[in-house]
Scaffold this active site. Structure first.
Site, PDB file in Angstrom:
ATOM      1  CE  LYS A  65     -13.549  29.434  -7.581  1.00  0.00           C
ATOM      2  NZ  LYS A  65     -12.609  30.241  -8.355  1.00  0.00           N
ATOM      3  NE  ARG A  68     -15.950  35.248 -17.289  1.00  0.00           N
ATOM      4  CZ  ARG A  68     -14.634  35.397 -17.465  1.00  0.00           C
ATOM      5  NH1 ARG A  68     -14.136  35.500 -18.678  1.00  0.00           N
ATOM      6  NH2 ARG A  68     -13.824  35.451 -16.426  1.00  0.00           N
TER       7      ARG A  68
HETATM    8  N1  BES Z   1     -15.598  33.765  -8.148  1.00  0.00           N
HETATM    9  C1  BES Z   1     -14.422  33.668  -8.922  1.00  0.00           C
HETATM   10  C2  BES Z   1     -13.532  34.888  -8.813  1.00  0.00           C
HETATM   11  C3  BES Z   1     -12.951  35.213  -7.463  1.00  0.00           C
HETATM   12  C4  BES Z   1     -11.708  34.776  -7.115  1.00  0.00           C
HETATM   13  C5  BES Z   1     -13.640  36.005  -6.568  1.00  0.00           C
HETATM   14  C6  BES Z   1     -11.166  35.098  -5.893  1.00  0.00           C
HETATM   15  C7  BES Z   1     -13.106  36.327  -5.360  1.00  0.00           C
HETATM   16  C8  BES Z   1     -11.873  35.885  -5.012  1.00  0.00           C
HETATM   17  C9  BES Z   1     -14.775  33.484 -10.389  1.00  0.00           C
HETATM   18  O1  BES Z   1     -15.950  32.810 -10.645  1.00  0.00           O
HETATM   19  C10 BES Z   1     -13.671  32.719 -11.019  1.00  0.00           C
HETATM   20  O2  BES Z   1     -13.420  31.637 -10.601  1.00  0.00           O
HETATM   21  N2  BES Z   1     -13.019  33.328 -11.992  1.00  0.00           N
HETATM   22  C11 BES Z   1     -11.912  32.722 -12.645  1.00  0.00           C
HETATM   23  C12 BES Z   1     -12.000  33.063 -14.105  1.00  0.00           C
HETATM   24  C13 BES Z   1     -11.033  32.293 -14.960  1.00  0.00           C
HETATM   25  C14 BES Z   1     -11.410  30.846 -14.984  1.00  0.00           C
HETATM   26  C15 BES Z   1     -11.056  32.874 -16.353  1.00  0.00           C
HETATM   27  C16 BES Z   1     -10.637  33.275 -12.037  1.00  0.00           C
HETATM   28  O3  BES Z   1     -10.595  34.463 -11.696  1.00  0.00           O
HETATM   29  O4  BES Z   1      -9.689  32.526 -11.885  1.00  0.00           O
HETATM   30 ZN    ZN Z   2     -15.737  30.696 -10.678  1.00  0.00          ZN
END
Ligand code: BES
Ligand code: ZN
Ligand code: ZN
Length: 517
Positions: free
Chosen positions: A293, A367
């Protein structure tokens, strides 16, 4: 002397006596008692007010001084406004008066919540915080006609995560004032404390709230209820035996050992009653893994165990409330970290049910851990499965912090979650589970499924469609809580920080289910 002047003279004497008493009690200012009282806006009159029952009796006790001060101190108290009066009553050196809005507010069809309850939570939270800032250590709280909502407002409003600061907020104890609804008050305290437990776990830094520390905290909270509760802290070896390849593919990048937390609450007198399964995503830190990230805001990913925190806190609360229902709580707990051992984009892993998954983005890890937990949940022949997860940033884009997104294959389950949320004010909103999204996650070069959709659009919906591939139960709901994870100032009765939402909605849902045959 006329009757009128005699009465005036007696009132003045009484006030002088109170003032003398008050100045004497000033020496002991650390033990001051505070009082929070409510006031309604008067129907049809802009600059007038109605006192609650408790406020009226205090007003009577001080010979009308409270209403007199309210009139001379400024415009009539509107909803969300407040005022403090000092030295009004000998027992309460500080009295906070809070505006409750109109007295007839109830369930609002367009807002999908009970406005009256929300107003009480917000007003009493603000009143208690005002007194806490004045370092008042004990506060009596006006029930304002709904002791449960009043208690929730007080307990949620006073919570502050200052464990790791040298200078801490004043610890405030609360007490019901002017009402005999002790049961409602105590229920509200437990609901509020439940949400605060989830806030404590979510706000805590990831170096302290590791998978092991999370599991230990929940075990400790459940320790007083050993006769009705069993706690299993499943280790890596057990997770391997269970062939939870998707969960292990996430945890293997980290030095912290994973824990699969399994909680059993046997609250139903019918030992054979099918359990309610609560499942929560427990990523104690989500760096994104190899699909790292960006650094800005990454610290918030310490709360990526919000699903686990809210479902475990809801179970702890159900136990404390002695709800007559069987509940099993499951939380796959681990970190998502980049390392030489971490999963790489394009890797293929096998979930507990034998389905293969191409991991194209290691940041879509929630997931993966939930896939295995959902497979395991089915082994208990559940009455219903409800999972909660801070799953997608797309959920935040869609609904923001207004409501948790609910994806469900069951109208029966959706209706019950929705009804519960109207009462708690911690709202849910239904989202689609169309085949349209399923097609996007079953489109994989190498495996049965891809962990990201073939299109970037509708990210919360493709994530839900992915989870559905691991569900055969007729009553399942997935709660994407990413949007409600934190609070800036949107929920007036929560301070800034991790929100613990929607713990109270889960508790209310379980409480209502417990009443059904
Ligand atoms: N934990 C994150 C989602 C999230 C983002 C929670 C902001 C709370 C606040 C999750 O694991 C994630 O990173 N999801 C990705 C999925 C994508 C790579 C398909 C996302 O939402 O960008
Ligand atoms: Zn994530
Ligand atoms: Zn995540």
């Amino acid at each position: 002397m006329t009757m009128f002047t005699l009465k005036r003279a007696l009132l003045t004497a009484a006030r002088i006596k109170q003032c003398r008493f008050f100045s004497a009690s000033q020496n002991n200012w650390n033990n001051r008692k505070g009082l929070v009282l409510g006031v309604y806006e008067k129907e049809g009159e802009t600059d007038s007010f109605d006192l609650t029952t408790a406020a009226r009796s205090l007003d009577d006790a001080v010979s009308g001084k409270l209403s007199e001060l309210l009139k001379i101190s400024g415009p009539a108290l509107k909803k969300g406004k407040n005022r403090i009066f000092y030295g009004l009553h000998e027992d309460f050196p500080c009295v906070a008066v809070v505006g409750l809005g109109k007295n007839n507010a109830g369930v609002c069809g367009s807002e999908n919540w009970d406005t009256g309850k929300e107003n009480i939570r917000a007003a009493l939270s603000a009143g208690c915080r005002l007194l806490q800032d004045l370092e008042v250590s004990h506060v009596e709280v006006d029930a304002c006609g709904d002791a449960q909502a009043a208690a929730e407002g007080a307990v949620l409003g006073l919570f502050q995560y200052d464990l790791l600061k040298t200078k801490k907020k004043t610890k405030v104890t609360t007490q019901l004032h002017g009402s005999d609804d002790v049961a409602g008050w105590e229920k509200g305290i437990l609901y509020g404390e439940g949400q605060n437990l989830a806030r404590l776990l979510m706000e805590g830094p990831a170096n302290l709230i590791t998978p092991t520390a999370f599991a230990d905290t929940i075990e400790e909270k459940l320790a007083p209820y050993r006769e009705r509760v069993t706690v299993h802290k499943r280790s890596q070896g057990w997770i391997e035996e269970q062939q939870m390849g998707a969960f292990l593919s996430v945890s293997k990048g980290s030095e912290e050992p994973p824990v699969f937390l399994e909680l059993h609450y046997n609250g139903s007198p019918d030992k054979t009653q099918a359990p309610l399964l609560l499942v929560g995503k427990g990523i104690t830190f989500d760096s994104g893994g190899i699909s790292l990230k960006p650094p800005s805001g990454m610290d918030a990913m310490r709360a990526d165990m919000g699903g686990a925190a809210t479902v475990c806190a809801a179970l702890v609360t159900a136990v404390a409330l002695k709800l007559p229902i069987n509940i099993i709580g499951l939380a796959p707990l681990c970190e998502n970290m980049p390392s030489g051992k971490a999963s790489k984009p394009g890797d293929v892993v096998t979930a507990k049910n034998g389905k293969t998954i191409q991991v194209d983005n290691t940041d879509a890890e929630g997931r993966l851990v939930l896939a295995d937990a959902l497979c395991y949940a089915h082994t208990f022949s559940p009455r219903a499965i409800v999972n909660a997860a801070t799953l997608t940033g797309a959920m935040d884009v869609a609904l923001g912090s207004a409501a948790t997104g609910v994806f469900s294959n069951s109208d029966w389950l959706w209706e019950r979650l929705h009804q519960a949320s109207v009462v708690t004010g911690d709202r849910v909103w239904r989202m689609p589970l169309f085949q349209h999204y399923t097609r996007q996650v079953t489109d994989s070069q190498l495996a049965d499924l891809n962990n990201v959709g073939s299109s970037r659009s509708g990210g919360a919906c493709t994530a839900a469609a992915f989870l559905r591939e691991f569900v055969t139960a007729p009553h399942w709901a997935h709660l994407d809580i990413a949007g409600v994870m934190g609070n800036k100032d949107e929920v007036p009765y929560l301070r800034k920080g991790m929100s613990g939402r929607p713990t109270r909605t889960l508790v209310e849902f379980a409480a209502r289910l417990a009443q059904e045959a």
